[in-house]
Structures are given as structure tokens and as C-alpha cells.
Write a protein that holds these residues in place. Structure first.
Motif, PDB file in Angstrom:
ATOM      1  N   GLU A   2      52.098 -25.402 -26.755  1.00 50.59           N
ATOM      2  CA  GLU A   2      53.532 -25.690 -26.898  1.00 50.59           C
ATOM      3  C   GLU A   2      54.073 -26.403 -25.662  1.00 50.59           C
ATOM      4  N   GLU A   3      53.569 -26.004 -24.516  1.00 56.58           N
ATOM      5  CA  GLU A   3      53.983 -26.665 -23.277  1.00 56.58           C
ATOM      6  C   GLU A   3      53.530 -28.133 -23.292  1.00 56.58           C
ATOM      7  N   ILE A   4      52.290 -28.378 -23.675  1.00 58.57           N
ATOM      8  CA  ILE A   4      51.806 -29.760 -23.784  1.00 58.57           C
ATOM      9  C   ILE A   4      52.692 -30.530 -24.756  1.00 58.57           C
ATOM     10  N   GLY A   5      52.954 -29.902 -25.909  1.00 59.71           N
ATOM     11  CA  GLY A   5      53.781 -30.543 -26.933  1.00 59.71           C
ATOM     12  C   GLY A   5      55.143 -30.947 -26.396  1.00 59.71           C
ATOM     13  N   PHE A   6      55.752 -30.066 -25.628  1.00 57.11           N
ATOM     14  CA  PHE A   6      57.070 -30.370 -25.082  1.00 57.11           C
ATOM     15  C   PHE A   6      57.020 -31.586 -24.161  1.00 57.11           C
ATOM     16  N   PHE A   7      56.007 -31.646 -23.326  1.00 57.52           N
ATOM     17  CA  PHE A   7      55.994 -32.698 -22.313  1.00 57.52           C
ATOM     18  C   PHE A   7      55.554 -34.058 -22.831  1.00 57.52           C
ATOM     19  N   ILE A   8      54.995 -34.086 -24.016  1.00 57.31           N
ATOM     20  CA  ILE A   8      54.614 -35.390 -24.562  1.00 57.31           C
ATOM     21  C   ILE A   8      55.623 -35.859 -25.591  1.00 57.31           C
ATOM     22  N   LYS A   9      56.674 -35.050 -25.797  1.00 55.75           N
ATOM     23  CA  LYS A   9      57.645 -35.335 -26.858  1.00 55.75           C
ATOM     24  C   LYS A   9      58.296 -36.696 -26.644  1.00 55.75           C
TER      25      LYS A   9
END
Lengths: 215, 215
Positions: free
Chosen positions: B208-215
Motif C-alpha cells: 500500500e505504501e508503494i501504491g501511494f508513492f507511485i500514484k
């Protein structure tokens, strides 16, 4: 009913990684409380359950534009929703697993069981016995089809569980294909461009580090 | 032959966690190079392969009392040995896995395949179909036998892959039984005493953290 005040439209891209990590944890804990019929929570209770300070929790929630009600605390449902609005993409993330040996297969099953916005949409492997079949409920493609399938399935995040000797070639291929986030379970250091977000989950190194510090 | 000079007897307990992590990575890379018949290496090559600065590498090696030979670099074999002397216990570490579902089983197999000083000596589970059998090559015991077996087998590190609702009880039991290091694959926050070394591997939060930062 306790009111959650939305203070500002948050500058979501500006959230620090640690806050995002904690927000994700808050949500998981809150979801468990909500499932157990919890309705309201104070920041100090949330803090205690996660071993943080109440100030830390309040600061994180302020970052996404929330302040609690002094008397009743935060509505659990509203917190879950607003954290979701902040950290999830509307349509979720498409995730692929590259390398579906035992570990890759187990991780796939683990993520599929967790209820998240992460859709594991593809697996990739070199093994002819796996290609064009379902592995842990996910269609498995030849690793050579990465460029093609990453675009076709709009895959943005990849979990890497391949043998060490092929990590470099495969990560180059993934990055060329447009993958933007990698969770790296191999012990190989990845040299990635600055627009790709990487997290290393190097089990052996971590166990050796633990071993050293408890010696 | 290039000489490795041992400068001082290092104060091993004083090494920063990041250095230990890097030393563990150096060793793994060096072992691969050694297997490929490499004999000597310069700090700048080691740095380049791991995407670090040569100064960083030299500083880490100085911390364990090593300086290289200006002309030939470091002997790979000697580096491997001296890193091992520093970060390994003589007899290795006894590790247990608690919770041998798919993920626990895969991690066990993964670690057994890696050549390390980590001995996975026991598995624990509640499932009667697993207890008193070998799971991924490791004897599996009833979770109630943790206090007894941790002492008997001298287990110092535990990998935790149990369902969320039992994490708290089991981690309390582990700590009471004398476990000093935990690699926590669950998403539950552990409240541990300061003499226990914890690393969290929370797959969902990280994605989820990765997902947030690549949004």
C-alpha cells in the motif's frame, strides 16, 4: 454522532512515507475494530493499541485533513473511508508476482486472502509447467511476455521472488516495461531509477541482522 | 598475495544496524563472486555492485577492523571469513517458525536453501495434522510447547507467520519463553521489551505504501 471535520484538501503527494505506513496500519486496525462493532475511537486509544504517541496519531490524521471530536473521538467508519480516499487509487493497484516458486505462490495466496485494493492480476515464470496455467488463482505468463502484459494489464507494482542470478535482467525488463513499484524479496541490490519506488524484503539479511543484535 | 590488515579488535556490539545489514549483503555478494572464482576485490568495485559509495564500504570494513591493500584490494575469502567472525555466532542461530501455513512453509524452505548460519530447528502450529510431523523438513510442535522447546532447542530467533487474532498471545508467550529476536510477517504491531530485537515485514502495508508513492 461525532463529527469528523475535514479541514483542508490535503496535499496527498506530500505525505511522508512513515505517515503513509502508519495510515495503512491505522486502517487495518480500524477495520478489525469496525468488524467487532466498534463505532468511535480516541486518538489516544489508537496510539496505545499501536504503541505510538497520541500526538503522532493526531499529526498523521491532521495531514489527511482530519481532526477528532473532543467528546467522542473519531468515527471509525469515517476514518477508514478517508484514509482509503487518501492512500488508495480509485480502481486499486494491479500487482504482478514475478517468480512463482513456493515463496511467490505463498505470497500470492496471502495477498489474495487479505482484503485490500491490491489486485494480483498476473504471475510470471520461466517454468513451462506453470506458464498458461493458474498459479494460486492467478494466470501465469512466460517471463518474456512481461513488456506486453505489463502494458495490457496496467501493472504498476511487482513482487520479485526470482533466483538471484536473473534478478538484474528481470528488474531491467520490468522497469523498461513501465513498472513503478517493486517489493524485492531477493537479496540482490537493485539499481533503479528515481521514479521507481523500491522496498527490500531481504529475509536472510534481516535474520542475520537480528542475530547480530541479540548476540 | 594481498594482505588484509586487522587493525584493532572491533567493539562488535557497537556496530550500527545499517552497517550490519550492509556487511551481511557484502558477504552474500562476495560469496557469489568467490564461487565464481573471484580472488580479490577493491572497495570501489564492491561499492559499485551494491550502489554504495566506496567511502561507505571502506568505513563499514574499518568498523570491523579491516583495511584493504592499495594495489590488489581485499582478499574475497578473507573478507567473507572476517565478516562471518563479526556477525555470526560460532554455533549459528537457532531459529523457529511459528505458524506454518503456506507462507510459513515457503519461508522455511527458502531459508533452508540459502546457505547461512541460520538453523531452522523447529516449527510450531495449532493444526493437529502438522504437529509431530516434519513440515518443509523441520519438526513441527504444538504451539503450547513453545516455552518448553524454546529452552530445550536454544531458540533465539522466531519468524512469526500466524493469523492476526492470535499474534498478541503468541508473541507474549515467545517473549516469556526467552526469544530475543522476531521477524514479524503479520500486520499486527508488537509491543515488545527493549531487549528483544524486532523487524516488521508487513507485506500488505508495504504494498500500500508503494501504491501511494507511485500514484
Amino acid at each position: 454522532m461525532a463529527k469528523i471535520e475535514k479541514l483542508t484538501i490535503p496535499l496527498q503527494k506530500k505525505l511522508p512515507p512513515r505517515s503513509v505506513e502508519r495510515l495503512s496500519k491505522y486502517r487495518r486496525l480500524l477495520s478489525m475494530l469496525y468488524a467487532g462493532n466498534g463505532e468511535f475511537i480516541f486518538s489516544h486509544d489508537l496510539a496505545r493499541l499501536l504503541n505510538l504517541t497520541p500526538e503522532q496519531v493526531r499529526r498523521d490524521l491532521m495531514l489527511i485533513g482530519l481532526s477528532g471530536n473532543r467528546r467522542k473521538g473519531y468515527s471509525i467508519r469515517a476514518l477508514i473511508d478517508i484514509i482509503g480516499e487518501t492512500i488508495d487509487k480509485e480502481e486499486g493497484y494491479n500487482v504482478a508476482i514475478v517468480g512463482v516458486g513456493n515463496l511467490g505462490r505463498a505470497i500470492t495466496a496471502f495477498i489474495r486472502k487479505a482484503q485490500t485494493k491490491l489486485n494480483i492480476t498476473a504471475a510470471f515464470d520461466v517454468d513451462a509447467n506453470k506458464i498458461n496455467r493458474e498459479i494460486a488463482g492467478v494466470p501465469c505468463y512466460d517471463i518474456l511476455r512481461i513488456p506486453d502484459m505489463v502494458k495490457k494489464l496496467n501493472i504498476s507494482i511487482v513482487i520479485l521472488t526470482v533466483p538471484s542470478d536473473v534478478v538484474k535482467d528481470i528488474s531491467d525488463l520490468l522497469i523498461h516495461s513501465g513498472v513503478k513499484g517493486i517489493l524485492n524479496f531477493t537479496s540482490v541490490h537493485l539499481d533503479i531509477p528515481s521514479d521507481v519506488y523500491l522496498k527490500d524484503y531481504d529475509i536472510i539479511t534481516s535474520l542475520e541482522e537480528i542475530g547480530f543484535f541479540i548476540k
